[in-house]
Design an enzyme around this catalytic site. Structure first.
Site, PDB file in Angstrom:
ATOM      1  N   GLY A   1       0.595  -1.220  -0.037  1.00 48.02           N
ATOM      2  CA  GLY A   1      -0.086   0.085  -0.104  1.00 48.02           C
ATOM      3  C   GLY A   1       0.785   1.432  -0.044  1.00 48.02           C
ATOM      4  O   GLY A   1       0.209   2.409  -0.170  1.00 48.02           O
ATOM      5  N   ASP A   2       1.976   1.243   0.009  1.00 48.17           N
ATOM      6  CA  ASP A   2       3.000   2.474   0.205  1.00 48.17           C
ATOM      7  C   ASP A   2       4.209   2.008  -0.276  1.00 48.17           C
ATOM      8  O   ASP A   2       5.149   2.635   0.277  1.00 48.17           O
ATOM      9  CB  ASP A   2       2.896   3.192   1.490  1.00 48.17           C
ATOM     10  CG  ASP A   2       3.500   4.490   1.832  1.00 48.17           C
ATOM     11  OD1 ASP A   2       3.499   5.076   0.692  1.00 48.17           O
ATOM     12  OD2 ASP A   2       3.896   4.682   2.698  1.00 48.17           O
ATOM     13  N   PHE A   3       4.349   1.400  -1.351  1.00 51.21           N
ATOM     14  CA  PHE A   3       5.628   0.933  -2.143  1.00 51.21           C
ATOM     15  C   PHE A   3       6.228   2.184  -2.870  1.00 51.21           C
ATOM     16  O   PHE A   3       6.210   2.388  -4.080  1.00 51.21           O
ATOM     17  CB  PHE A   3       5.329  -0.164  -2.983  1.00 51.21           C
ATOM     18  CG  PHE A   3       6.313  -1.073  -3.181  1.00 51.21           C
ATOM     19  CD1 PHE A   3       6.466  -2.295  -2.326  1.00 51.21           C
ATOM     20  CD2 PHE A   3       7.569  -1.053  -4.113  1.00 51.21           C
ATOM     21  CE1 PHE A   3       7.463  -3.187  -2.586  1.00 51.21           C
ATOM     22  CE2 PHE A   3       8.494  -1.765  -4.060  1.00 51.21           C
ATOM     23  CZ  PHE A   3       8.279  -3.051  -3.502  1.00 51.21           C
TER      24      PHE A   3
END
Length: 360
Positions: free
Chosen positions: A214-216
């Protein structure tokens, strides 16, 4: 969205005392690290090495099951060979500890974890190359694929229905648009939200589900030179699992593409290299590919709007919160002006070129 009140502001003295009391760590050096709504420190412990100290905001600290899911997922990924942080156990053998701490306005409860500190530098700090972008996409897909084999009772907490950072919830951005005022960019954001309603929401059923990191982003992915080939880089760390939730494969690659564009000298070409890396592990189906362009736009809107909103709550943290905005609005507007057909031709053409050759 955690408010300023929920973000920890613990002193270094308090943190050092806590680390000794709860984790048995005698710290020689403690340095603050930037963060969105938690508080992070880099700790050096003689004879033990380096650690990341993570003090979670009060809102998420109330959800021990969610934090356990994130931490257990990291432990599983590390066991499967992925370069992710893992927790140092407390004196009592726990993976985290809920602590009552006074940050200046009375005692609040914060969940504290100590994680291994990984080597490498963030992708954001060096000029990106096709090979780095490919590896970022491949690593994102590998993480998604490996997590499909993970089972734990706490994973039910990753069904985060109204989580603002899940791409499924783009329409929730409407509640935060006041942060943009009367800026011309607000018109583009509103149109992206409407297109999401019209073209993405009705088709979610044909996207393949998975657990998303979700926050790559380019600050959460570390790289170092490959010892076997110094001209190449390898992914040495994947950080910050705080935005994990159930989503879809195509969400992950869209998020990765968006963030890898931020510091790139050739941002428009980024998507093809990231997509090629992702599809080397998990090929997208036709419906997922059709949604990719709009999902990248949606993530730009999500990040930019929430950054502007967060600055009103945490004005002293504006420099960190606005990292994406330095180039993000320019990239969003450029993609919007080019349109889906032209961007897809560029991205898909680049990705296809990898299929006819070996790895870059």
């Amino acid at each position: 969205m955690p408010s300023e009140v929920s973000k920890p502001y613990i002193s270094e003295t308090q943190t050092s005392e806590l680390l000794e009391r709860v984790f048995g760590l005698a710290v020689s050096r403690l340095s603050p690290l930037p963060s969105y709504d938690d508080q992070n420190f880099h700790a050096v412990v003689p004879g033990r090495g380096e650690f990341l100290v993570k003090v979670t905001n009060t809102e998420d600290s109330c959800n021990a099951e969610l934090l356990e899911a994130q931490t257990r997922s990291m432990m599983y990924l590390q066991e499967q060979g992925l370069p992710v942080p893992t927790p140092l156990l407390t004196r009592d053998g726990d993976i985290m500890s809920l602590q009552s701490i006074d940050c200046g306005s009375g005692d609040c409860k914060y969940m504290v974890r100590v994680l291994t500190y990984l080597p490498g530098i963030p992708i954001a700090k060096i000029p990106s190359s096709p090979q780095i972008l490919y590896e970022a996409g491949r690593s994102a897909a590998t993480l998604d694929k490996v997590l499909q084999g993970f089972e734990h009772p706490s994973l039910q907490s990753l069904h985060r229905e109204n989580f603002i950072w899940n791409l499924s919830n783009i329409p929730l951005l409407e509640s935060y648009l006041d942060a943009l005022g009367q800026e011309p960019t607000s018109k583009v954001v509103k149109e992206v939200i409407q297109q999401f309603r019209d073209k993405i929401q009705p088709n979610l059923g044909v996207f393949r589900k998975c657990i998303n990191h979700g926050d790559f982003n380019d600050h959460n992915v570390l790289i170092e030179a490959d010892a076997r080939s110094p001209q190449r880089y390898r992914i040495s760390g994947i950080l910050d699992f705080g935005d994990m939730s159930y989503g879809y494969y195509v969400f992950e690659v869209a998020i990765c593409i968006m963030y890898m564009m931020i510091e790139s000298e050739e941002p428009l070409s980024v998507g093809g290299h990231v997509l090629a890396g992702y599809e080397s592990v998990i090929p997208l189906n036709p419906e997922e590919r059709d949604a990719l362009f709009l999902l990248v736009l949606a993530r730009f809107c999500q990040s930019l709007v929430m950054a502007r909103h967060s600055v009103t709550l945490q004005p002293t943290n504006a420099e960190y919160l606005m990292i994406t905005a330095r180039t993000g609005w320019k990239h969003l507007l450029r993609l919007w002006e080019m349109g889906r057909e032209a961007v897809e031709q560029l991205w898909f053409g680049t990705a296809s070129s990898y299929q006819a050759a070996e790895r870059p």
